[in-house]
Design a protein around this motif. Structure first.
Motif, PDB file in Angstrom:
ATOM      1  N   UNK A 222       0.825  -1.215   0.000  1.00  0.00           N
ATOM      2  CA  UNK A 222       0.000   0.000   0.000  1.00  0.00           C
ATOM      3  C   UNK A 222       0.860   1.267   0.000  1.00  0.00           C
ATOM      4  N   UNK A 223       2.043   1.163   0.585  1.00  0.00           N
ATOM      5  CA  UNK A 223       2.900   2.346   0.692  1.00  0.00           C
ATOM      6  C   UNK A 223       3.445   2.739  -0.682  1.00  0.00           C
ATOM      7  N   UNK A 224       3.871   3.985  -0.834  1.00  0.00           N
ATOM      8  CA  UNK A 224       4.384   4.455  -2.124  1.00  0.00           C
ATOM      9  C   UNK A 224       5.591   3.623  -2.563  1.00  0.00           C
ATOM     10  N   UNK A 225       6.459   3.272  -1.624  1.00  0.00           N
ATOM     11  CA  UNK A 225       7.652   2.494  -1.955  1.00  0.00           C
ATOM     12  C   UNK A 225       7.499   1.058  -1.469  1.00  0.00           C
ATOM     13  N   UNK A 226       7.845   0.106  -2.353  1.00  0.00           N
ATOM     14  CA  UNK A 226       7.736  -1.306  -1.995  1.00  0.00           C
ATOM     15  C   UNK A 226       8.626  -1.685  -0.821  1.00  0.00           C
ATOM     16  N   UNK A 227       9.767  -1.001  -0.717  1.00  0.00           N
ATOM     17  CA  UNK A 227      10.703  -1.345   0.351  1.00  0.00           C
ATOM     18  C   UNK A 227      10.513  -0.438   1.571  1.00  0.00           C
ATOM     19  N   UNK A 228       9.322   0.150   1.677  1.00  0.00           N
ATOM     20  CA  UNK A 228       9.029   1.061   2.796  1.00  0.00           C
ATOM     21  C   UNK A 228       9.179   0.325   4.131  1.00  0.00           C
ATOM     22  N   UNK A 229       9.923   0.904   5.031  1.00  0.00           N
ATOM     23  CA  UNK A 229      10.074   0.331   6.379  1.00  0.00           C
ATOM     24  C   UNK A 229       9.140   1.024   7.372  1.00  0.00           C
ATOM     25  N   UNK A 230       8.252   1.866   6.842  1.00  0.00           N
ATOM     26  CA  UNK A 230       7.235   2.530   7.667  1.00  0.00           C
ATOM     27  C   UNK A 230       7.877   3.387   8.759  1.00  0.00           C
ATOM     28  N   UNK A 231       8.987   3.980   8.416  1.00  0.00           N
ATOM     29  CA  UNK A 231       9.738   4.761   9.398  1.00  0.00           C
ATOM     30  C   UNK A 231       9.451   6.244   9.187  1.00  0.00           C
ATOM     31  N   UNK A 232      10.099   6.821   8.134  1.00  0.00           N
ATOM     32  CA  UNK A 232       9.860   8.237   7.852  1.00  0.00           C
ATOM     33  C   UNK A 232       9.600   8.466   6.373  1.00  0.00           C
ATOM     34  N   UNK A 233       9.331   7.388   5.624  1.00  0.00           N
ATOM     35  CA  UNK A 233       9.211   7.502   4.180  1.00  0.00           C
ATOM     36  C   UNK A 233       7.928   8.250   3.795  1.00  0.00           C
ATOM     37  N   UNK A 234       7.992   9.064   2.721  1.00  0.00           N
ATOM     38  CA  UNK A 234       6.770   9.702   2.248  1.00  0.00           C
ATOM     39  C   UNK A 234       5.797   8.678   1.670  1.00  0.00           C
ATOM     40  N   UNK A 235       4.526   8.932   1.801  1.00  0.00           N
ATOM     41  CA  UNK A 235       3.508   8.049   1.239  1.00  0.00           C
ATOM     42  C   UNK A 235       3.382   6.733   1.985  1.00  0.00           C
ATOM     43  N   UNK A 236       3.717   6.737   3.270  1.00  0.00           N
ATOM     44  CA  UNK A 236       3.652   5.500   4.059  1.00  0.00           C
ATOM     45  C   UNK A 236       2.247   5.324   4.626  1.00  0.00           C
ATOM     46  N   UNK A 237       1.589   4.260   4.193  1.00  0.00           N
ATOM     47  CA  UNK A 237       0.208   4.013   4.624  1.00  0.00           C
ATOM     48  C   UNK A 237       0.153   3.456   6.046  1.00  0.00           C
ATOM     49  N   UNK A 238       1.222   2.772   6.457  1.00  0.00           N
ATOM     50  CA  UNK A 238       1.227   2.214   7.810  1.00  0.00           C
ATOM     51  C   UNK A 238       1.279   3.345   8.830  1.00  0.00           C
ATOM     52  N   UNK A 239       2.166   4.300   8.582  1.00  0.00           N
ATOM     53  CA  UNK A 239       2.284   5.436   9.504  1.00  0.00           C
ATOM     54  C   UNK A 239       0.949   6.203   9.567  1.00  0.00           C
ATOM     55  N   UNK A 240       0.322   6.344   8.411  1.00  0.00           N
ATOM     56  CA  UNK A 240      -0.996   6.986   8.349  1.00  0.00           C
ATOM     57  C   UNK A 240      -2.005   6.222   9.216  1.00  0.00           C
ATOM     58  N   UNK A 241      -1.955   4.882   9.101  1.00  0.00           N
ATOM     59  CA  UNK A 241      -2.885   4.045   9.864  1.00  0.00           C
ATOM     60  C   UNK A 241      -2.610   4.117  11.367  1.00  0.00           C
ATOM     61  N   UNK A 242      -1.347   4.288  11.729  1.00  0.00           N
ATOM     62  CA  UNK A 242      -1.017   4.465  13.146  1.00  0.00           C
ATOM     63  C   UNK A 242      -1.609   5.785  13.630  1.00  0.00           C
ATOM     64  N   UNK A 243      -1.428   6.828  12.812  1.00  0.00           N
ATOM     65  CA  UNK A 243      -1.906   8.159  13.217  1.00  0.00           C
ATOM     66  C   UNK A 243      -3.427   8.197  13.373  1.00  0.00           C
ATOM     67  N   UNK A 244      -4.154   7.449  12.527  1.00  0.00           N
ATOM     68  CA  UNK A 244      -5.614   7.493  12.693  1.00  0.00           C
ATOM     69  C   UNK A 244      -6.164   6.329  13.523  1.00  0.00           C
ATOM     70  N   UNK A 245      -5.262   5.596  14.202  1.00  0.00           N
ATOM     71  CA  UNK A 245      -5.684   4.605  15.182  1.00  0.00           C
ATOM     72  C   UNK A 245      -6.042   3.229  14.620  1.00  0.00           C
ATOM     73  N   UNK A 246      -5.806   3.015  13.316  1.00  0.00           N
ATOM     74  CA  UNK A 246      -6.130   1.699  12.741  1.00  0.00           C
ATOM     75  C   UNK A 246      -5.061   0.661  13.042  1.00  0.00           C
ATOM     76  N   UNK A 247      -3.811   1.107  13.194  1.00  0.00           N
ATOM     77  CA  UNK A 247      -2.738   0.197  13.591  1.00  0.00           C
ATOM     78  C   UNK A 247      -2.291   0.607  14.994  1.00  0.00           C
ATOM     79  N   UNK A 248      -2.062  -0.393  15.833  1.00  0.00           N
ATOM     80  CA  UNK A 248      -1.696  -0.133  17.228  1.00  0.00           C
ATOM     81  C   UNK A 248      -0.397   0.665  17.325  1.00  0.00           C
ATOM     82  N   UNK A 249      -0.428   1.766  18.051  1.00  0.00           N
ATOM     83  CA  UNK A 249       0.798   2.557  18.221  1.00  0.00           C
ATOM     84  C   UNK A 249       1.759   1.844  19.183  1.00  0.00           C
ATOM     85  N   UNK A 250       1.215   0.973  20.027  1.00  0.00           N
ATOM     86  CA  UNK A 250       2.081   0.188  20.917  1.00  0.00           C
ATOM     87  C   UNK A 250       2.966  -0.723  20.066  1.00  0.00           C
ATOM     88  N   UNK A 251       2.314  -1.491  19.165  1.00  0.00           N
ATOM     89  CA  UNK A 251       3.078  -2.403  18.319  1.00  0.00           C
ATOM     90  C   UNK A 251       4.035  -1.631  17.415  1.00  0.00           C
TER      91      UNK A 251
END
Ligand SMILES: Nc1nc2c(ncn2[C@@H]2O[C@H](COP(=O)(O)OP(=O)(O)O)[C@@H](O)[C@H]2O)c(=O)[nH]1
Ligand SMILES: [Mg+2]
Ligand SMILES: [Zn+2]
Length: 285
Positions: A238-267
């Motif tokens: 889903x992320x813009x880059x296939x090798x996205x590590x969901x760290x600080x990359x632009x277009x990261x869908x995981x980070x977006x999901x963390x921010x809107x509460x869909x992915x656990x911020x604890x995990x």
């Protein structure tokens, strides 16, 4: 004929077929030279001179080294609610290690009787993320566990003192007796005698505690780690880059999901901590 190896003492194998018949068996010499049979292996055996003889090991779906067990279905990650204090950092690291070797993680929280309701913040967080959480207190074990263990090979993992032995003993009182007898019997010459066994618990098989508790990530690279976080699986590609590590990359869908509460911020935060340690090659805890 097909059977599963449930016990090995030296070169003596105990195998069980699908009708639950047990046989004492030997292995063909050529098997012992190569990739030796281990408990959990599904094998083909024949009777030779009226002795059950293992001829062939069927392909393994996975293989733990310490302890030696093949075809492990699931790991019960045991953590106490208190005493020792519950640690999601530890639970999540165990989840990542277990998933990385293709074993399904299950979370078991013990000593619920010692905890206040704040533990439910974690319980609800894991359940919302899709993990199975089983609760245990002094007197009770979630009935769900019977069904979960049935027909599967399960290993228990978790730091010492969390209640693994107590739990197994609750499920099957023979378990502790049996393991104590074995360690007594093997007390002498245990360095020369190979012994491993899967114990029958709730209609399934339970193996010895694996060495995950060392929390060693040295064999994993950053992508192994990323792929071991089940919470991120929904966002694969889903992320813009296939090798996205969901760290600080632009277009990261995981980070977006963390921010809107869909992915656990604890995990997510526990993932980032391990990720950084791998990136800094400070891989041991
Ligand atoms: N209050 C309470 N104590 C427990 C529970 N489970 C285990 N314990 C205690 O915790 C201690 C460690 O348990 P043990 O099974 O030896 O832990 P292991 O090292 O993981 O095998 C023992 O004193 C147990 O009696 C529980 O659900 N509630
Ligand atoms: Mg124990
Ligand atoms: Zn991403």
């Amino acid at each position: 004929m097909k059977a599963k190896i449930v016990k090995i003492i030296s070169n003596q194998y105990t195998i069980v077929d699908k009708d639950n018949n047990r046989y004492e068996a030997v292995a063909m010499g050529k098997l012992r030279l190569g990739d030796s049979p281990v408990v959990g292996d599904n094998v083909i055996f024949e009777f030779r001179d009226s002795k059950a003889t293992i001829e062939k090991i069927l392909p393994r779906k996975n293989h733990l080294i310490r302890p030696l067990i093949a075809n492990v279905d699931q790991a019960l990650i045991v953590m106490s609610a208190k005493n020792p204090e519950f640690s999601s950092a530890l639970v999540d690291r165990l989840i990542f290690l277990v998933v990385n070797v293709n074993i399904e993680p299950l979370i078991c929280i013990t000593k619920m009787d010692l905890s206040d309701d704040s533990i439910y913040d974690y319980i609800n967080d894991y359940r919302k993320s899709g993990y199975t959480v089983i609760l245990v207190d002094k007197d009770n074990v979630d009935h769900e566990l019977d069904e979960i263990l049935k027909d599967k090979i399960t290993v228990l993992t978790g730091q010492s003192g969390v209640g693994k032995s107590t739990l197994l003993n609750k499920l099957n009182p023979e378990f502790n007796l049996k393991t104590q007898e074995i360690s007594k019997a093997l007390g002498r010459g245990k360095h020369t005698t190979r012994h491993s066994e899967l114990h029958e618990v709730c209609g399934g098989l339970v193996g010895d505690t694996p060495g995950f508790s060392s929390l060693d990530f040295s064999h994993m690279d950053v992508y192994d780690l990323r792929n071991s976080v089940l919470d991120f699986r929904k966002y694969i590609n889903a992320c813009r880059f296939n090798d996205c590590l969901h760290q600080n990359e632009p277009g990261c869908k995981v980070k977006e999901a963390v921010d809107n509460g869909e992915v656990s911020s604890i995990r997510y935060n526990n993932y980032l901590d391990v990720l950084k340690s791998i990136q800094e090659r400070r891989v041991k805890y």
